[in-house]
Design a protein around this motif. Structure first.
Motif, PDB file in Angstrom:
ATOM      1  N   ASP A  64       0.804  -1.216   0.000  1.00  0.00           N
ATOM      2  CA  ASP A  64       0.000   0.000   0.000  1.00  0.00           C
ATOM      3  C   ASP A  64       0.843   1.275   0.000  1.00  0.00           C
ATOM      4  N   ALA A  66       2.779   2.328   2.258  1.00  0.00           N
ATOM      5  CA  ALA A  66       2.996   2.865   3.598  1.00  0.00           C
ATOM      6  C   ALA A  66       3.462   1.804   4.583  1.00  0.00           C
ATOM      7  N   THR A  67       2.822   0.636   4.568  1.00  0.00           N
ATOM      8  CA  THR A  67       3.163  -0.454   5.482  1.00  0.00           C
ATOM      9  C   THR A  67       4.516  -1.054   5.117  1.00  0.00           C
ATOM     10  N   ASP A  68       5.338  -1.314   6.125  1.00  0.00           N
ATOM     11  CA  ASP A  68       6.609  -1.996   5.890  1.00  0.00           C
ATOM     12  C   ASP A  68       6.326  -3.485   5.700  1.00  0.00           C
ATOM     13  N   ASN A 118      13.070   1.697   2.374  1.00  0.00           N
ATOM     14  CA  ASN A 118      13.145   2.741   3.395  1.00  0.00           C
ATOM     15  C   ASN A 118      14.500   2.721   4.094  1.00  0.00           C
ATOM     16  N   SER A 142      12.403   5.819  -0.500  1.00  0.00           N
ATOM     17  CA  SER A 142      11.730   6.914   0.220  1.00  0.00           C
ATOM     18  C   SER A 142      12.725   7.773   0.984  1.00  0.00           C
TER      19      SER A 142
END
Length: 207
Positions: A64, A66-68, A118, A142
């Motif tokens: 999504d 956002a979720t790791d 990330n 990111s």
């Protein structure tokens, strides 16, 4: 007593993480891997029935943006070993995963199936297996990358393939130290917006 079940989703119905499972009465020892083998509360082993690629969503990847998803995708890679693992589209956020066997990781296209790290320094796909194939995947970050590659073929690798890919904002896009027969083809490389430090490269071959 039922020995078959159809799961409609991993977190919610129709989220792409479902599938057909069958109870295996002869198995009392397999470990729950979060996807292809589920151990019920009574100790029964339920096994995913499949003939084609396994979706990352069937191991709980949310994809999504956002979720790791690092833990979930590593579980899928480890469980599947030499099978086909499918990234169905969306942005899968991870730090780094290790691919140690002849896995095929395939996406829906480099503009659709994104792996976004990330981590500023880790090798994102750290590959040490023989016969690994990665295709139709896009890579991005990111954070500002200061070390490491998006794809790293270690010296233990051979007969590896990376094709139909895109990479953006890398420090090193691909680092290839594989022992023999690596194939890199049909890729697009878009470097960082700011000048990277010493050692940065799109493709670094030092094997």
């Amino acid at each position: 007593t039922y020995n078959r079940a159809f799961v409609t989703g991993y977190y919610a119905a129709h989220d792409g993480g479902g599938g057909a499972y069958q109870y295996d009465p002869n198995d009392t020892t397999s470990t729950d891997n979060g996807g292809t083998i589920i151990v019920a509360s009574d100790g029964g082993r339920w096994k995913l029935q499949y003939t084609g690629p396994i979706s990352l969503k069937q191991f709980g990847c949310k994809i999504d943006g956002a979720t790791d998803d690092t833990t979930a995708i590593q579980a899928a890679v480890t469980a599947l070993a030499s099978g086909d693992l499918y990234h169905p589209g969306g942005t899968c956020v991870i730090s780094s995963i290790n691919i140690t066997t002849a896995l095929k990781l395939i996406g829906a296209g480099p503009k659709s199936s994104i792996i976004k790290t990330n981590s500023a320094t880790l090798d994102v796909l750290n590959c040490t297996g023989v016969g690994i194939v990665i295709e139709k995947i896009g890579f991005d970050t990111s954070v500002t990358r200061t070390a490491g590659g998006f794809v790293r073929f270690q010296s233990a690798c051979s007969q590896v393939t990376l094709r139909d890919f895109a990479m953006s904002n890398y420090f090193v896009g691909i680092r290839d130290t594989s022992a023999a027969a690596s194939r890199i083809q049909d890729g697009y490389m878009f470097g960082p917006a700011t000048a990277p430090g010493a050692g940065s490269a799109g493709i670094l071959v030092d094997g």
